[in-house]
Scaffold this active site. Structure first.
Site, PDB file in Angstrom:
ATOM      1  N   PRO A   2       0.817  -1.218   0.000  1.00 59.82           N
ATOM      2  CA  PRO A   2       0.000   0.000   0.000  1.00 59.82           C
ATOM      3  C   PRO A   2       0.847   1.263   0.000  1.00 59.82           C
ATOM      4  O   PRO A   2       1.980   1.285   0.497  1.00 59.82           O
ATOM      5  CB  PRO A   2      -0.809  -0.126   1.305  1.00 59.82           C
ATOM      6  CG  PRO A   2       0.020  -1.007   2.176  1.00 59.82           C
ATOM      7  CD  PRO A   2       0.707  -1.965   1.263  1.00 59.82           C
ATOM      8  N   GLY A   3       0.290   2.325  -0.563  1.00 53.55           N
ATOM      9  CA  GLY A   3       0.953   3.625  -0.542  1.00 53.55           C
ATOM     10  C   GLY A   3       1.999   3.846  -1.605  1.00 53.55           C
ATOM     11  O   GLY A   3       2.729   4.839  -1.553  1.00 53.55           O
ATOM     12  N   LYS A   6      -0.472   3.339  -6.805  1.00 52.25           N
ATOM     13  CA  LYS A   6      -1.181   2.609  -7.875  1.00 52.25           C
ATOM     14  C   LYS A   6      -2.328   3.442  -8.435  1.00 52.25           C
ATOM     15  O   LYS A   6      -2.497   3.538  -9.659  1.00 52.25           O
ATOM     16  CB  LYS A   6      -1.709   1.280  -7.317  1.00 52.25           C
ATOM     17  CG  LYS A   6      -0.617   0.322  -6.879  1.00 52.25           C
ATOM     18  CD  LYS A   6      -1.169  -0.968  -6.339  1.00 52.25           C
ATOM     19  CE  LYS A   6      -1.871  -0.760  -5.022  1.00 52.25           C
ATOM     20  NZ  LYS A   6      -0.959  -0.338  -3.939  1.00 52.25           N
ATOM     21  N   THR A   7      -3.105   4.062  -7.561  1.00 47.89           N
ATOM     22  CA  THR A   7      -4.214   4.895  -8.021  1.00 47.89           C
ATOM     23  C   THR A   7      -3.698   6.129  -8.757  1.00 47.89           C
ATOM     24  O   THR A   7      -4.277   6.552  -9.774  1.00 47.89           O
ATOM     25  CB  THR A   7      -5.095   5.299  -6.830  1.00 47.89           C
ATOM     26  OG1 THR A   7      -5.494   4.127  -6.115  1.00 47.89           O
ATOM     27  CG2 THR A   7      -6.329   6.040  -7.297  1.00 47.89           C
ATOM     28  N   HIS A 219      22.620  -0.068  28.476  1.00 49.19           N
ATOM     29  CA  HIS A 219      22.078  -1.076  27.562  1.00 49.19           C
ATOM     30  C   HIS A 219      22.181  -0.603  26.111  1.00 49.19           C
ATOM     31  O   HIS A 219      22.690  -1.309  25.240  1.00 49.19           O
ATOM     32  CB  HIS A 219      20.621  -1.351  27.934  1.00 49.19           C
ATOM     33  CG  HIS A 219      19.964  -2.406  27.113  1.00 49.19           C
ATOM     34  ND1 HIS A 219      19.799  -3.702  27.533  1.00 49.19           N
ATOM     35  CD2 HIS A 219      19.412  -2.365  25.861  1.00 49.19           C
ATOM     36  CE1 HIS A 219      19.199  -4.413  26.598  1.00 49.19           C
ATOM     37  NE2 HIS A 219      18.946  -3.614  25.566  1.00 49.19           N
ATOM     38  N   GLU A 220      21.692   0.611  25.854  1.00 48.37           N
ATOM     39  CA  GLU A 220      21.745   1.138  24.490  1.00 48.37           C
ATOM     40  C   GLU A 220      23.174   1.464  24.075  1.00 48.37           C
ATOM     41  O   GLU A 220      23.534   1.340  22.903  1.00 48.37           O
ATOM     42  CB  GLU A 220      20.867   2.391  24.364  1.00 48.37           C
ATOM     43  CG  GLU A 220      19.404   2.195  24.781  1.00 48.37           C
ATOM     44  CD  GLU A 220      18.736   1.065  24.043  1.00 48.37           C
ATOM     45  OE1 GLU A 220      19.146   0.755  22.900  1.00 48.37           O
ATOM     46  OE2 GLU A 220      17.794   0.479  24.601  1.00 48.37           O
ATOM     47  N   HIS A 223      24.617  -1.766  22.737  1.00 47.24           N
ATOM     48  CA  HIS A 223      24.190  -2.001  21.356  1.00 47.24           C
ATOM     49  C   HIS A 223      24.992  -1.129  20.389  1.00 47.24           C
ATOM     50  O   HIS A 223      25.470  -1.597  19.346  1.00 47.24           O
ATOM     51  CB  HIS A 223      22.699  -1.673  21.209  1.00 47.24           C
ATOM     52  CG  HIS A 223      21.781  -2.718  21.760  1.00 47.24           C
ATOM     53  ND1 HIS A 223      21.853  -4.040  21.393  1.00 47.24           N
ATOM     54  CD2 HIS A 223      20.744  -2.628  22.623  1.00 47.24           C
ATOM     55  CE1 HIS A 223      20.909  -4.721  22.027  1.00 47.24           C
ATOM     56  NE2 HIS A 223      20.223  -3.886  22.783  1.00 47.24           N
ATOM     57  N   ASP A 297      15.252  -8.423  22.594  1.00 46.86           N
ATOM     58  CA  ASP A 297      16.517  -8.702  21.910  1.00 46.86           C
ATOM     59  C   ASP A 297      16.742 -10.208  21.776  1.00 46.86           C
ATOM     60  O   ASP A 297      17.143 -10.704  20.710  1.00 46.86           O
ATOM     61  CB  ASP A 297      17.689  -8.073  22.676  1.00 46.86           C
ATOM     62  CG  ASP A 297      17.621  -6.557  22.705  1.00 46.86           C
ATOM     63  OD1 ASP A 297      17.005  -5.993  21.784  1.00 46.86           O
ATOM     64  OD2 ASP A 297      18.183  -5.966  23.632  1.00 46.86           O
TER      65      ASP A 297
END
Length: 464
Positions: A2-3, A6-7, A219-220, A223, A297
């Protein structure tokens, strides 16, 4: 998907063909009364034949053209049968071209998509990098954009975005610029809009305890550090400890280009990065203080490792066989081998992440402190903090950050100047409300003196 437009593509065809254009939706044929849908199909094609040559466009054709089932209601089957007859029945339709659009082509009836009815299937996928850049430029024509905006950087940072998503991105950026009081839409507003669409809106009202903020920062930071120093990992887009959606923080990674295939090195790097958050918690706070925040995670890492074993043939023990883990016919012995291989991959990824973070524990503390202070760091800032080579687009982010810091500094300077003026006024007129009180007392005394003088003059006149 979608999006993708097409139309809009059908509209463009109608404009270029310069012939009458009939538009309808698949859901408009059906009613509660039997036979109404078939009659509307006949009326549509009757009008089209009278206006031939013309184009008929049926949007969301899956509402009426889905695969037939014996359990379907009679009116639904009648509508589809009438549509099939009009498209390629006993009588030929000359000069009537039929276009249709759907997001689920696999659900359409086989008789509808056979040659002679819908001869061609045109896939309209999400745009690539060049397509996204051109779409962004089109949607930005009605918006005042700053000179430093690089659409190439925004296009590279929005993989998987559809045309509708890109239009929404420009709209959200324009609203953010209006809220900020900016005269032009800059990179900061566009980045804000991209983050809002990809990561969700910030929950600024959420109250997070300081110990939870510290734990989330490490924690971040784990990562981010593993992603920065692991070969094959995707570049970091942003690391934040601001709550978004259901998460207390996140590290968003974006590919430098559209990814059509993934290598084994990239998949192993994904496993390492996924394990980095839990490893950082265990390294800093101890094994007994590891929290449940890494549950998503672990779920993601387990799914990825299982796919590597069962789908992609990346296990030497199981070989190149592709197996369905959910298949009931899979033997217990094969399931045991799969679980052993998944556990081995996860343990090795955990060991690699632990080794990297132990060797760069100083950088981990530094990133956690920066996240606690700033709450959000983009990829360019993270690479500069860790002394890594800059990537394309980092210069634009640094320039935008310098402009923002300059505006904040000017705001503080003007605020202090106003504060200095107020102090000067206090010195002249007295501190607090004392100056005003003194002025009122002096005025009252002058008024009393004038009244006394007037009374004295009146008595002197009477005595004379």
């Amino acid at each position: 998907p979608p999006g993708t437009g097409k139309t809009m593509l059908a509209r463009a065809v109608a404009g270029e063909a310069q012939v009458p254009f009939f538009y309808t939706s698949g859901s408009e044929f059906e009613e509660m009364f039997v036979g109404v849908g078939a009659r509307r199909v006949r009326d549509l094609f009757k009008a089209a034949k009278q206006a031939a040559p013309c184009i008929v466009f049926i949007d969301e054709i899956d509402a009426v053209g889905s695969a037939r089932n014996p359990k379907d209601q009679q009116n639904t089957r009648m509508t589809l049968n009438q549509l099939l007859t009009e498209l390629d029945g006993f009588r030929k339709n000359e000069g009537v071209i039929v276009l249709a659009a759907t997001n689920t082509p696999e659900t359409l009836d086989k008789a509808l998509v056979r040659p002679g009815r819908f001869d061609r299937t045109v896939a309209v996928p999400n745009p690539d990098v060049d397509g996204r850049k051109q779409i962004l430029a089109v949607h930005a024509q009605g918006v005042k954009v700053a000179k430093g905006v690089d659409w190439e950087v925004i296009a590279r940072g929005t993989p998987g975005f559809s045309g509708a998503d890109l239009a929404n991105l420009v709209n959200v950026a324009a609203l953010k610029a209006a809220l900020d009081g900016a005269k032009e839409v800059g990179m900061s507003q566009l980045e804000h809009a991209k983050d809002r669409i990809m990561m969700g809106a910030e929950r600024k009202s959420a109250v997070v305890a300081e110990e939870n903020r510290r734990l989330t920062a490490y924690h971040e930071g784990g990562h981010a550090l593993v992603a920065l120093f692991t070969e094959g990992a995707r570049p970091i887009h942003k690391a934040t400890i601001v709550p978004r959606g259901q998460s207390l923080g996140m590290v968003m990674q974006l590919p430098e280009k559209d990814e059509l295939n993934l290598t084994k090195k990239q998949l192993l790097a994904m496993l390492d990065v996924t394990m980095g958050g839990r490893v950082a918690e265990e390294l800093i706070f101890g094994a007994d203080q590891v929290t449940t925040g890494a549950s998503s995670d672990l779920r993601q890492a387990t799914r990825l490792a299982r796919e590597m074993v069962t789908k992609y043939g990346f296990s030497e023990r199981l070989g190149l066989a592709s197996t369905d883990y959910g298949d009931y016919g899979l033997s217990h012995e094969s399931r045991g081998h799969i679980e052993e291989e998944v556990k081995r991959m996860l343990d090795e990824a955990n060991e690699r992440a632990a080794k990297l973070l132990k060797s760069r524990e100083k950088d981990l503390h530094m990133l956690a402190a920066k996240l606690l202070d700033r709450e959000t760091l983009n990829g360019a800032e993270l690479r500069r903090l860790c002394g890594l080579k800059e990537k394309a687009g980092d210069a634009a982010f640094h320039a935008e950050a310098e402009k923002r810091e300059k505006r904040e500094k000017q705001g503080r300077t003007s605020g202090s100047a106003k504060g200095g003026e107020s102090e000067k006024e206090k010195e002249i007129f007295g501190a607090g409300g004392g100056g005003a009180d003194a002025a009122r007392s002096a005025a009252a005394a002058a008024k009393a003196a004038a009244a006394a003088a007037k009374a004295a003059a009146a008595r002197a006149k009477a005595a004379a």
